[in-house]
Design an enzyme around this catalytic site. Structure first.
Site, PDB file in Angstrom:
ATOM      1  CG  ASN A 208      -0.230  -0.055   2.504  1.00 56.79           C
ATOM      2  OD1 ASN A 208       0.444   0.890   2.868  1.00 56.79           O
ATOM      3  ND2 ASN A 208      -0.335  -1.184   3.223  1.00 56.79           N
ATOM      4  CG  ASP A 277      -8.100  -4.969   5.898  1.00 59.65           C
ATOM      5  OD1 ASP A 277      -7.694  -4.954   7.076  1.00 59.65           O
ATOM      6  OD2 ASP A 277      -8.628  -3.991   5.347  1.00 59.65           O
ATOM      7  CE  LYS A 335     -11.874   0.764   9.674  1.00 58.13           C
ATOM      8  NZ  LYS A 335     -11.118   1.403   8.607  1.00 58.13           N
ATOM      9  CE  LYS A 339     -10.099  -2.357  13.544  1.00 60.47           C
ATOM     10  NZ  LYS A 339      -9.034  -2.716  12.635  1.00 60.47           N
TER      11      LYS A 339
HETATM   12  O1  PMT Z   1       2.583   6.265   6.505  1.00 67.42           O
HETATM   13  P1  PMT Z   1       2.123   7.594   5.938  1.00 67.42           P
HETATM   14  O2  PMT Z   1       2.477   7.754   4.485  1.00 67.42           O
HETATM   15  O3  PMT Z   1       2.568   8.756   6.788  1.00 67.42           O
HETATM   16  O4  PMT Z   1       0.509   7.598   5.947  1.00 67.42           O
HETATM   17  C1  PMT Z   1      -0.181   7.636   7.153  1.00 67.42           C
HETATM   18  C2  PMT Z   1      -1.378   6.696   7.148  1.00 67.42           C
HETATM   19  C3  PMT Z   1      -2.383   7.133   6.085  1.00 67.42           C
HETATM   20  C4  PMT Z   1      -0.940   5.244   6.864  1.00 67.42           C
HETATM   21  C5  PMT Z   1      -2.018   6.796   8.582  1.00 67.42           C
HETATM   22  O5  PMT Z   1      -2.419   8.110   8.823  1.00 67.42           O
HETATM   23  C6  PMT Z   1      -3.207   5.863   8.737  1.00 67.42           C
HETATM   24  O6  PMT Z   1      -4.338   6.199   8.437  1.00 67.42           O
HETATM   25  N1  PMT Z   1      -2.937   4.618   9.238  1.00 67.42           N
HETATM   26  C7  PMT Z   1      -3.947   3.546   9.352  1.00 67.42           C
HETATM   27  C8  PMT Z   1      -3.994   2.746   8.090  1.00 67.42           C
HETATM   28  C9  PMT Z   1      -4.999   1.608   8.157  1.00 67.42           C
HETATM   29  O7  PMT Z   1      -4.643   0.484   7.966  1.00 67.42           O
HETATM   30  O8  PMT Z   1      -6.212   1.980   8.502  1.00 67.42           O
HETATM   31  P2  PMT Z   1      -7.503   0.989   8.606  1.00 67.42           P
HETATM   32  O9  PMT Z   1      -8.652   1.913   8.734  1.00 67.42           O
HETATM   33  O10 PMT Z   1      -7.499   0.023   7.476  1.00 67.42           O
HETATM   34  O11 PMT Z   1      -7.275   0.198   9.948  1.00 67.42           O
HETATM   35  C10 PMT Z   1      -7.816   0.620  11.202  1.00 67.42           C
HETATM   36  C11 PMT Z   1      -6.826   0.349  12.304  1.00 67.42           C
HETATM   37  O12 PMT Z   1      -6.647  -1.053  12.489  1.00 67.42           O
HETATM   38  C12 PMT Z   1      -5.448   0.916  12.064  1.00 67.42           C
HETATM   39  O13 PMT Z   1      -4.960   1.422  13.287  1.00 67.42           O
HETATM   40  C13 PMT Z   1      -4.640  -0.290  11.605  1.00 67.42           C
HETATM   41  O14 PMT Z   1      -3.262  -0.161  11.965  1.00 67.42           O
HETATM   42  C14 PMT Z   1      -5.312  -1.436  12.329  1.00 67.42           C
HETATM   43  N2  PMT Z   1      -5.318  -2.699  11.581  1.00 67.42           N
HETATM   44  C15 PMT Z   1      -5.883  -2.786  10.359  1.00 67.42           C
HETATM   45  C16 PMT Z   1      -5.931  -4.000   9.708  1.00 67.42           C
HETATM   46  C17 PMT Z   1      -5.385  -5.139  10.330  1.00 67.42           C
HETATM   47  N3  PMT Z   1      -5.405  -6.317   9.732  1.00 67.42           N
HETATM   48  N4  PMT Z   1      -4.842  -5.035  11.543  1.00 67.42           N
HETATM   49  C18 PMT Z   1      -4.812  -3.845  12.183  1.00 67.42           C
HETATM   50  O15 PMT Z   1      -4.313  -3.752  13.312  1.00 67.42           O
END
Ligand code: PMT
Length: 397
Positions: A208, A277, A335, A339
């Site tokens: 990503n 994911d 979320k 979580k």
């Molecule tokens: O790295 P940069 O270029 O500075 O960009 C920053 C960012 C956009 C990556 C950051 O600001 C951000 O939004 N990070 C979260 C990315 C993400 O995976 O978001 P999500 O909405 O898909 O996941 C929700 C949360 O669950 C996140 O805290 C993630 O780390 C966590 N997660 C998600 C999927 C998974 N299988 N396990 C997890 O723990």
């Protein structure tokens, strides 16, 4: 009282005259100030001026009197508790970013591991030039504090960004290095950053756009606040901040293992990593050859690391991010609850200046109980400080 040794590096720009006041103010605050000038800088201000103001000899030449030989760049790098470069020309930024050491100042900077503050000042087009911007990115990623130039009328007659900020601002940046409150001293914080990498075969992967910057800035902010920090990072080209334990991982399952290894011993976890994911069910052992017109990959769900932490948590503060492209607050709220987080940082990753890859972010912090804090666009470093301040408040009850 600023009882510190400060080295000011002055490079060849018209704004060098303003730095005389910076040196004077720092001296009045109680600092022992030494000034190092490039030869070009001496065309704008005489070394004698700085010498009179600071009460210390000014260094310009790499090779001085052989009879009094001492390794000046090492001596001055060791002398400094902090190095301030003001004004920093585009030429200096280019050399410092690429490790070029062809005069006393660039050699000293290369030989130093002390905090480095850089105040660029130049013509707007030079500042906006992608070469200069890339050099600033490199320096920032290595931990330098960059003081953004101010906008206004420039010496070259144009109007735009490129002015050296006022002396009082430069002095405040120097003071901040020493006055930072160690409010997370004794606390252990786990931060995740970067994007996970899910192998398709030994050559290709599903990834990503995460650069790791958001998480690296959070880790840096926690270190600055005195915390013991573990930074678990997926793919990122950035150099990890100093003063923390860095764990490099690739796939989501590896990130899970690393996070779980530390989870019991930490006070807070901040998950800014972009975790895939799904992963490929059976990655090929050899490079997949191009033959069929279509190729189908079977994907299986990855563990949701944060959700798992939410079920395991005892006293830890848990902070998540939500990277969304629509219905940002609604999805983020979901979320937050699912979580079992203390708060979640929601960012719309399609907004200009927010999300992946850029140095700024536009975020909202959503709390359990419904309170929402909306932040204007700010540097990821500033947002990181806000997140760390809030984590500290939760940890201190
Ligand atoms: O790295 P940069 O270029 O500075 O960009 C920053 C960012 C956009 C990556 C950051 O600001 C951000 O939004 N990070 C979260 C990315 C993400 O995976 O978001 P999500 O909405 O898909 O996941 C929700 C949360 O669950 C996140 O805290 C993630 O780390 C966590 N997660 C998600 C999927 C998974 N299988 N396990 C997890 O723990």
């Amino acid at each position: 009282m600023l009882d510190k040794n400060i080295l000011i590096g002055v490079t060849g720009g018209i704004a060098a005259y303003k730095v005389v006041e910076v040196a004077s103010r720092l001296k009045k605050l109680g600092a022992n100030v030494r000034v190092m000038m490039t030869r070009n800088a001496t065309e704008f201000v005489s070394p004698r001026t700085f010498q009179e103001i600071t009460g210390n000899a000014v260094s310009v030449e790499m090779f001085g009197d052989a009879a009094n030989f001492h390794v000046a760049h090492i001596a001055l790098a060791d002398f400094a508790d902090v190095i301030l470069i003001a004004p920093a020309t585009a030429n200096f930024l280019a050399k410092a970013a690429h490790g070029i050491a062809d005069d006393l100042l660039t050699t000293t900077v290369l030989a130093s591991d002390k905090p480095l503050i850089i105040a660029p000042a130049m013509n707007t087009k030079m500042f906006d030039n992608p070469a200069t911007q890339d050099n600033l990115k490199i320096l920032r990623s290595r931990g330098a504090t960059i003081i953004e130039p101010a906008a206004g009328e420039l010496a070259c007659g144009t109007v735009g960004k490129g002015r050296l900020p006022e002396p009082v601002e430069l002095c405040a940046a120097v003071e901040k290095i020493f006055t930072q409150d160690k409010f997370l001293s004794g606390k252990k914080i786990l931060v995740t950053a970067g994007g996970t990498v899910e192998a398709i075969d030994p050559v290709r992967y599903i990834g990503n756009r995460s650069s790791g910057r958001m998480g690296f800035e959070i880790a840096k902010s926690a270190v600055n606040a005195g915390a013991e920090v573990v930074l678990v990072s997926g793919k990122s080209e950035l150099t990890p901040p100093n003063g923390l334990h860095f764990v490099k991982v690739e796939a989501a399952v590896e990130m899970r293992d690393a996070v779980l290894k530390y989870f019991d011993s930490v006070d807070a976890v901040i998950m800014s990593a972009a975790v895939a994911d799904y992963r490929v069910k059976n990655p090929a052992a050899q490079k997949i050859k191009k033959s069929a017109e279509t190729l189908t990959l079977e994907l299986v769900k990855n563990p949701d690391i944060l959700r798992e932490l939410g079920t395991l948590k005892t006293s830890q503060v848990l902070v998540g991010f939500a990277a969304e492209t629509q219905n940002v607050l609604d999805y983020a709220r979901k979320k937050l609850v699912e979580k079992n987080l203390n708060f979640i940082v929601a960012n719309d990753v399609t907004a200009a200046g927010a999300g992946f890859g850029v140095v700024t972010n536009i975020a909202s912090i959503i709390w359990r109980g419904g309170k929402v804090e909306n932040f204007a666009k700010m540097s990821k470093s500033e947002l990181a400080d806000k997140i760390i301040e809030r984590v500290a408040k939760l940890l201190h009850g």
